[in-house]
Design an enzyme around this catalytic site. Structure first.
Site, PDB file in Angstrom:
ATOM      1  CB  SER A   1      -0.986   0.000   1.177  1.00  0.00           C
ATOM      2  OG  SER A   1      -0.328   0.204   2.390  1.00  0.00           O
ATOM      3  CG  ASN A   2       3.618   2.746   2.951  1.00  0.00           C
ATOM      4  OD1 ASN A   2       3.463   3.938   3.185  1.00  0.00           O
ATOM      5  ND2 ASN A   2       3.383   1.808   3.859  1.00  0.00           N
TER       6      ASN A   2
ATOM      7  CG  MET B   1       8.157  -7.255   5.897  1.00  0.00           C
ATOM      8  SD  MET B   1       8.201  -5.647   6.741  1.00  0.00           S
ATOM      9  CE  MET B   1       7.702  -6.122   8.396  1.00  0.00           C
ATOM     10  NE  ARG B   2      16.345 -10.607   2.047  1.00  0.00           N
ATOM     11  CZ  ARG B   2      16.725 -11.857   2.295  1.00  0.00           C
ATOM     12  NH1 ARG B   2      15.839 -12.797   2.421  1.00  0.00           N
ATOM     13  NH2 ARG B   2      17.998 -12.173   2.404  1.00  0.00           N
TER      14      ARG B   2
ATOM     15  CG  HIS C   1       9.565   1.294  11.901  1.00  0.00           C
ATOM     16  ND1 HIS C   1       9.669  -0.073  11.725  1.00  0.00           N
ATOM     17  CD2 HIS C   1       9.269   1.478  13.213  1.00  0.00           C
ATOM     18  CE1 HIS C   1       9.466  -0.683  12.877  1.00  0.00           C
ATOM     19  NE2 HIS C   1       9.217   0.239  13.799  1.00  0.00           N
TER      20      HIS C   1
HETATM   21  C1  GAR Z   1       3.711  -0.661   6.701  1.00  0.00           C
HETATM   22  O1  GAR Z   1       2.957  -0.427   7.856  1.00  0.00           O
HETATM   23  C2  GAR Z   1       5.169  -0.282   6.926  1.00  0.00           C
HETATM   24  O2  GAR Z   1       5.321   0.856   7.727  1.00  0.00           O
HETATM   25  C3  GAR Z   1       5.665  -1.511   7.641  1.00  0.00           C
HETATM   26  O3  GAR Z   1       5.073  -2.586   6.970  1.00  0.00           O
HETATM   27  C4  GAR Z   1       3.827  -2.161   6.435  1.00  0.00           C
HETATM   28  C5  GAR Z   1       3.855  -2.449   4.959  1.00  0.00           C
HETATM   29  O4  GAR Z   1       2.600  -2.205   4.396  1.00  0.00           O
HETATM   30  N1  GAR Z   1       7.106  -1.592   7.621  1.00  0.00           N
HETATM   31  C6  GAR Z   1       7.826  -2.087   8.590  1.00  0.00           C
HETATM   32  O5  GAR Z   1       7.342  -2.543   9.606  1.00  0.00           O
HETATM   33  C7  GAR Z   1       9.319  -2.038   8.350  1.00  0.00           C
HETATM   34  N2  GAR Z   1      10.025  -2.279   9.560  1.00  0.00           N
HETATM   35  P1  GAR Z   1       2.460  -2.032   2.848  1.00  0.00           P
HETATM   36  O6  GAR Z   1       3.078  -3.271   2.220  1.00  0.00           O
HETATM   37  O7  GAR Z   1       0.963  -1.971   2.628  1.00  0.00           O
HETATM   38  O8  GAR Z   1       3.170  -0.765   2.450  1.00  0.00           O
END
Ligand code: GAR
Length: 199
Positions: A18-19, A94-95, A113
């Protein structure tokens, strides 16, 4: 930062994306997203990128590297360079990245984050915030450094934790705030580096 000029952005994403979707929808002129890579073959982020017409969309499987993070990350750097990427955004990647990968992209790689760093690093940041009983939660965009979720903070946005909030409800309310913060931060970075170059 003076030699930094952001024109061709690469995004690394492991999941939902989504980001990434928010970044793809935004006007990042004078830069654009030219490459999206994922360590997960089934990451919806890859399909989003294909549908948006991103030049290079690729799954890079970690498995053949048999746990050698440095070697895997070298293949990621090679793919990013092949695509002509000059700036990297991690978006739900997530790596844990290796020190050599950080060195390859130092000052040219940012992450979002879902906490107000330095609080609640690592996984399940929103659940950590609920468990700690904080009244303010939020998200942070930061440069990526060797230590997880510890690089220089670029921007943050806070939201209130409401009575009865769960990790899920907090995550859901935070997500659009993440999208806004990430887009605005990338726009600012891209445009400030473009101005620094032309003046
Ligand atoms: C988001 O909340 C991002 O901030 C988090 O994973 C999610 C990904 O969502 N990232 C972390 O926790 C990194 N340490 P998305 O795939 O919908 O963007």
């Amino acid at each position: 930062m003076s030699s930094l000029r952001v024109k061709r952005i690469g995004v690394l994403a492991s999941g939902r994306g989504s980001n990434l979707a928010a970044l793809l929808k935004a006007d990042l002129t004078p830069a654009q997203i030219v490459c999206v890579l994922s360590d997960k073959a089934a990451a919806p982020a890859l399909e989003l990128a294909r549908q948006a017409g991103v030049e290079v969309v690729q799954h890079l499987a970690p498995k053949p590297f048999a746990g050698d993070r440095t070697a895997y990350d070298a293949s990621v750097t090679a793919a990013l360079r092949e695509a002509g990427v000059d700036f990297v955004c991690l978006a739900g990647y997530m790596r844990l990245v290796s020190p050599s990968f950080v060195a390859d992209w130092r000052g040219r790689m940012i992450n979002i984050h879902p906490s107000l760093l330095p609080s609640f690093k690592g996984l399940d940041a929103q659940a950590q915030a609920i468990a700690a009983g904080v009244k303010l939660a939020g998200c942070t965009v930061h440069y990526v450094s060797e230590e997880m979720d510890a690089g220089e903070i670029i921007a943050q946005a806070a939201i209130e934790v409401l009575p009865g909030d769960t990790a899920l409800s907090l995550s859901e309310r935070l997500l659009p705030v993440e999208h806004r913060l990430y887009v605005e931060t990338v726009q600012k970075l891209v445009r400030s580096t473009a101005t620094a170059q032309s003046s």
